[in-house]
Design an enzyme around this catalytic site. Sequence first.
Site, PDB file in Angstrom:
ATOM      1  N   TYR A  42      32.391  32.700  51.251  1.00 14.14           N
ATOM      2  CA  TYR A  42      33.748  33.187  50.971  1.00 14.14           C
ATOM      3  C   TYR A  42      34.267  34.091  52.081  1.00 14.14           C
ATOM      4  CZ  TYR A  42      33.951  30.814  46.638  1.00 14.14           C
ATOM      5  OH  TYR A  42      33.984  29.807  45.720  1.00 14.14           O
ATOM      6  N   GLN A  76      46.863  24.217  42.576  1.00 10.34           N
ATOM      7  CA  GLN A  76      45.396  24.254  42.570  1.00 10.34           C
ATOM      8  C   GLN A  76      44.885  25.068  43.752  1.00 10.34           C
ATOM      9  OE1 GLN A  76      43.660  20.088  41.401  1.00 10.34           O
ATOM     10  NE2 GLN A  76      45.621  19.750  42.383  1.00 10.34           N
ATOM     11  N   ASP A  79      44.702  30.124  47.871  1.00 15.29           N
ATOM     12  CA  ASP A  79      44.963  30.978  49.024  1.00 15.29           C
ATOM     13  C   ASP A  79      46.104  31.966  48.825  1.00 15.29           C
ATOM     14  OD1 ASP A  79      47.435  29.377  49.512  1.00 15.29           O
ATOM     15  OD2 ASP A  79      45.965  27.833  49.960  1.00 15.29           O
ATOM     16  N   HIS A  94      43.397  27.310  39.545  1.00 16.46           N
ATOM     17  CA  HIS A  94      42.023  27.574  39.990  1.00 16.46           C
ATOM     18  C   HIS A  94      41.828  29.029  40.412  1.00 16.46           C
ATOM     19  CE1 HIS A  94      41.296  23.008  40.937  1.00 16.46           C
ATOM     20  NE2 HIS A  94      41.522  23.261  39.667  1.00 16.46           N
ATOM     21  N   CYS A 102      34.539  42.246  38.757  1.00 14.62           N
ATOM     22  CA  CYS A 102      33.133  42.414  38.387  1.00 14.62           C
ATOM     23  C   CYS A 102      32.603  41.159  37.690  1.00 14.62           C
ATOM     24  CB  CYS A 102      33.003  43.618  37.466  1.00 14.62           C
ATOM     25  SG  CYS A 102      31.328  43.851  36.858  1.00 14.62           S
ATOM     26  N   CYS A 124      30.066  46.074  42.423  1.00 18.62           N
ATOM     27  CA  CYS A 124      31.041  46.749  41.567  1.00 18.62           C
ATOM     28  C   CYS A 124      30.753  48.252  41.572  1.00 18.62           C
ATOM     29  CB  CYS A 124      30.912  46.194  40.146  1.00 18.62           C
ATOM     30  SG  CYS A 124      31.912  47.078  38.933  1.00 18.62           S
ATOM     31  N   GLY A 164      51.806  17.164  47.926  1.00 16.32           N
ATOM     32  CA  GLY A 164      50.542  17.245  48.654  1.00 16.32           C
ATOM     33  C   GLY A 164      49.268  17.187  47.833  1.00 16.32           C
TER      34      GLY A 164
HETATM   35 ZN    ZN Z   1      31.289  46.176  36.941  1.00 16.00          ZN
END
Ligand code: ZN
Length: 224
Positions: A42, A76, A79, A94, A102, A124, A164
């Site tokens: 990510y 979907q 970004d 999504h 958390c 967290c 798209g």
């Molecule tokens: Zn937490």
Amino acid sequence: MSSESGIRTFRGIDGLWKEYSPELLSSITGLRSDPAVVWDWYRTRLMASEGVVPHAGYIALTRFMKKRGSLPVITQNVDGLHRISGQIDVLELHGSMRTASCLEKCGYSTELTKTLVINIPPLCPGCGAVLRPDIVLFGEPLPQDIVSRSYRLAEECDLMLVVGTSVQVWPAAGIPFAALDSGATVIEINPVRTELPRNENVLSIRRKAGEILPLLTGAEEDNI
Ligand code: ZN
């Protein structure tokens, strides 16, 4: 929409899932078992989206919507480009890469920025659990309220623009079909052929969104 702004998609010709395993990198079990690996992925995506700006198609849509108060967008994409371009009523099926929360649901939520992912996995501050990006991971259900409202909007609309999407991922893929079944007209903008039917209720424009949306949404002003 996203790919024309330079964000790689998942299922297109050049799709990310052809190189990476969704089972590990974008799943709830992967995040629990190997959070650093998942967060590394990510972080890479976050860095790749740095400097990406909404293209002319987003801007045209935003202008068109603002003239009409508000029009809903169902996406979907994770970004956040629809919101960044100023669109208000965005149904993110999504979720969004713009925030994290958390994993153990203690209630902590924060913006997902470069700073947050300097050390991975981010933890967290409330309870010490791993944080998660606020996107729907493999193995998780889609947010039911957003799916339901999307289908309701489809059933009530007269006209739907389908821009798209590969029309392959359910339940999102069913949304244009729900509109068609309710008697709406669908205008599809996609450079490649999709699963949508060819009939008098579907107008397919095989061009890029960034080229067509400014023309399509400006049509009223020009009285075309
Ligand atoms: Zn937490």
